[in-house]
Design a protein around this motif. Structure first.
Motif, mmCIF file in Angstrom:
data_model
loop_
_atom_site.group_PDB
_atom_site.id
_atom_site.type_symbol
_atom_site.label_atom_id
_atom_site.label_comp_id
_atom_site.label_asym_id
_atom_site.label_seq_id
_atom_site.Cartn_x
_atom_site.Cartn_y
_atom_site.Cartn_z
ATOM 1 N N GLU A 134 0.831 -1.208 0.000
ATOM 2 C CA GLU A 134 0.000 0.000 0.000
ATOM 3 C C GLU A 134 0.868 1.263 0.000
ATOM 4 O OE1 GLU A 134 -2.415 -3.373 1.534
ATOM 5 O OE2 GLU A 134 -0.391 -2.618 1.900
ATOM 6 N N SER A 254 2.235 -8.945 -1.310
ATOM 7 C CA SER A 254 0.874 -8.835 -0.784
ATOM 8 C C SER A 254 0.050 -10.037 -1.226
ATOM 9 C CB SER A 254 0.214 -7.544 -1.291
ATOM 10 O OG SER A 254 -1.170 -7.535 -0.973
ATOM 11 N N TYR A 257 -2.788 -7.909 -3.612
ATOM 12 C CA TYR A 257 -2.440 -7.080 -4.763
ATOM 13 C C TYR A 257 -1.269 -7.651 -5.547
ATOM 14 C CZ TYR A 257 -4.964 -3.778 -1.756
ATOM 15 O OH TYR A 257 -5.886 -3.174 -0.943
ATOM 16 N N THR A 284 -11.134 -4.072 -1.434
ATOM 17 C CA THR A 284 -10.170 -3.218 -0.743
ATOM 18 C C THR A 284 -9.117 -2.761 -1.734
ATOM 19 O OG1 THR A 284 -10.486 -4.413 1.333
ATOM 20 C CG2 THR A 284 -8.498 -3.098 1.133
ATOM 21 N N HIS A 285 -9.041 -1.445 -1.912
ATOM 22 C CA HIS A 285 -8.074 -0.818 -2.804
ATOM 23 C C HIS A 285 -7.120 0.003 -1.949
ATOM 24 C CE1 HIS A 285 -6.559 2.087 -5.813
ATOM 25 N NE2 HIS A 285 -6.791 1.132 -6.696
ATOM 26 N N PRO A 286 -5.851 0.159 -2.337
ATOM 27 C CA PRO A 286 -4.936 0.970 -1.520
ATOM 28 C C PRO A 286 -5.449 2.379 -1.229
ATOM 29 C CG PRO A 286 -3.683 -0.264 -3.142
ATOM 30 C CD PRO A 286 -5.134 -0.492 -3.461
ATOM 31 N N GLU A 287 -6.299 2.908 -2.097
ATOM 32 C CA GLU A 287 -6.852 4.244 -1.873
ATOM 33 C C GLU A 287 -8.115 4.217 -1.017
ATOM 34 O OE1 GLU A 287 -7.406 5.660 -5.824
ATOM 35 O OE2 GLU A 287 -5.335 6.368 -6.028
#
Length: 349
Positions: A134, A254, A257, A284-287
Motif C-alpha cells: 500500500e 501482498s 495485490y 479493498t483498494h490501496p486508496e
C-alpha cells in the motif's frame, strides 16, 4: 630476501597457489579497501596484505617465493635485470602504480608530494528498508535511523613528525648486491601522514560513531530494490569528501495485490452465480474501499477491467492505467442434501 617464506602470502590474500599476479592484484585491491589504515586504522593487517602483494603481485618475486617455500633455495635469484629494472620495483613499497590501484577508490591523491589523506572520501553507507504494498502504491515518507562515523570535535591535526606528512619513510636494507633503499608505510602514523590529538592526548582515530535519522521521501510506484542516494550523508572524512548514504527500497509482497507493468491486479472472491448473473462487490483498494461490478456471463479466467485505478503516477497524457479484477471462484466444499438437489436441477436445465 624481501619476503618471509614462513608466511603464507596466498592465505593472506585468500587466493590459490595457482593464482596469477593479476589475481593477486585484484585480491590486494579488495583487501586494501577493507583494511586500509586511512579508513579502519588496521595498520598491522594492511601492512601484512601489502607485504603479500609485494611478492605475489610480481611474477619473478612470486617464482622466487614459491621456490624457497618448496625448498628450491631461491632459483632465479640472480636474474635482477639491473637496479633500474624490476629490482627497483621489488623495493618499491607498493609495487604498482598507485593511481591504478587507489585512484578510483579514494579519489586520487597519490601524485607528487601530495599526502594521501588530502583527496580521500569517507566510506559510503548502505541501508535497506521495507515498505508495504500500500505504501508502494501511494508513496510514503519514512524516517530511517543509521550509524555513521563523524569527526570528533576539538581535534588537533598536524603532519606526522616521523614522515613529515609524506605517509611513508625510507629505509636502507642489506642485500646480496649491497645496500639498497626502499620505502615503507610510516610506523608512527600508519600511513595517514597525520597525527591527531584531543585535549593534549594522542588518539588513534579522530572519528566516533554517531546515530543519525534521515527523512526519506519514497515516490509512488518506485521500482523494487532501487537505491535512493543522499550525497554526503555517509561516513565523514577529515580533509576530503564525506561518503554517500544509499537507502535500498524493498517492497513487501501482498496476498491481495499484484503489479504487472503499471497495472494493478486484485483477486476478488466470487461465486459461480456472481459470474453467471453478475454482482456488485466491495473490494479493498490501496486508496480505500471500492464498489465494482462483475458483469453477467463473466467466464472463468476472465478479468474485469476498471479504468484509471492503476499503480503509480499520472501518465504523460493525463490518463491512468487500469485496475484488473481477477475473479476467484469460490466452490462450496460441502453441500446439504437440499443444496445438492438444487445444483442437480440446475445442471439438468
Amino acid at each position: 630476501m624481501d619476503f618471509d617464506v614462513k608466511k603464507d602470502y596466498y592465505k593472506i590474500l585468500d587466493i590459490p597457489e595457482t593464482a596469477t599476479a593479476e589475481d593477486a592484484k585484484k585480491a590486494f585491491k579488495k583487501l586494501a579497501v577493507k583494511h586500509h589504515p586511512d579508513r579502519w586504522w588496521d595498520k598491522a593487517k594492511f601492512q601484512e596484505i601489502n607485504e603479500a602483494y609485494q611478492t605475489l603481485g610480481d611474477e619473478k618475486k612470486k617464482a622466487q617465493y614459491d621456490a624457497y617455500r618448496s625448498g628450491g633455495g631461491g632459483q632465479g635469484w640472480y636474474d635482477f635485470g639491473g637496479f633500474g629494472g624490476w629490482w627497483q620495483g621489488w623495493f618499491d613499497f607498493w609495487g604498482v602504480d598507485l593511481g591504478d590501484i587507489f585512484g578510483n577508490m579514494f579519489g586520487g591523491g597519490f601524485g607528487g608530494q601530495q599526502t594521501r589523506a588530502e583527496s580521500f572520501s569517507g566510506e559510503d553507507i548502505k541501508v535497506a528498508i521495507e515498505i508495504t504494498f500500500e505504501e508502494w502504491f501511494l508513496g510514503v515518507t519514512k524516517k530511517v535511523a543509521y550509524n555513521r562515523k563523524i569527526k570528533m570535535s576539538g581535534i588537533d591535526e598536524k603532519n606526522c613528525s616521523t614522515c613529515k606528512g609524506q605517509w611513508r619513510v625510507s629505509r636502507t636494507v642489506q642485500t646480496p648486491f649491497g645496500m639498497m633503499q626502499t620505502q615503507t608505510v610510516c610506523p608512527d602514523c600508519g600511513g595517514v601522514g597525520h597525527q591527531y590529538t584531543k585535549d593534549g592526548k594522542t588518539i588513534k582515530s579522530p572519528f566516533e560513531n554517531h546515530k543519525e535519522t534521515i527523512e526519506v521521501k519514497i515516490p509512488e510506484g518506485i521500482d523494487d530494490g532501487v537505491y535512493i542516494k543522499f550525497t554526503g550523508k555517509g561516513h565523514q572524512w577529515l580533509n576530503g569528501y564525506d561518503g554517500d548514504l544509499y537507502i535500498k527500497i524493498n517492497i513487501q509482497t501482498s496476498p491481495i495485490y499484484e503489479r504487472r507493468s503499471d497495472n494493478l491486479y486484485i483477486k476478488v472472491p466470487v461465486t459461480i452465480f456472481d459470474l453467471v448473473l453478475g454482482a456488485e462487490k466491495q473490494i479493498t483498494h490501496p486508496e480505500g474501499k471500492l464498489k465494482v461490478k462483475i458483469p453477467k456471463a463473466t467466464q472463468v479466467g476472465d478479468m474485469v477491467k476498471i479504468s484509471g485505478k492503476w499503480f503509480g503516477k499520472w501518465w504523460i497524457f493525463g490518463k491512468k492505467w487500469d485496475l484488473y479484477l481477477i475473479p476467484k471462484v469460490d466452490i462450496p466444499k460441502k453441500l446439504s442434501k437440499e443444496e445438492e438437489k438444487l445444483w442437480k436441477e440446475l445442471a439438468s436445465i
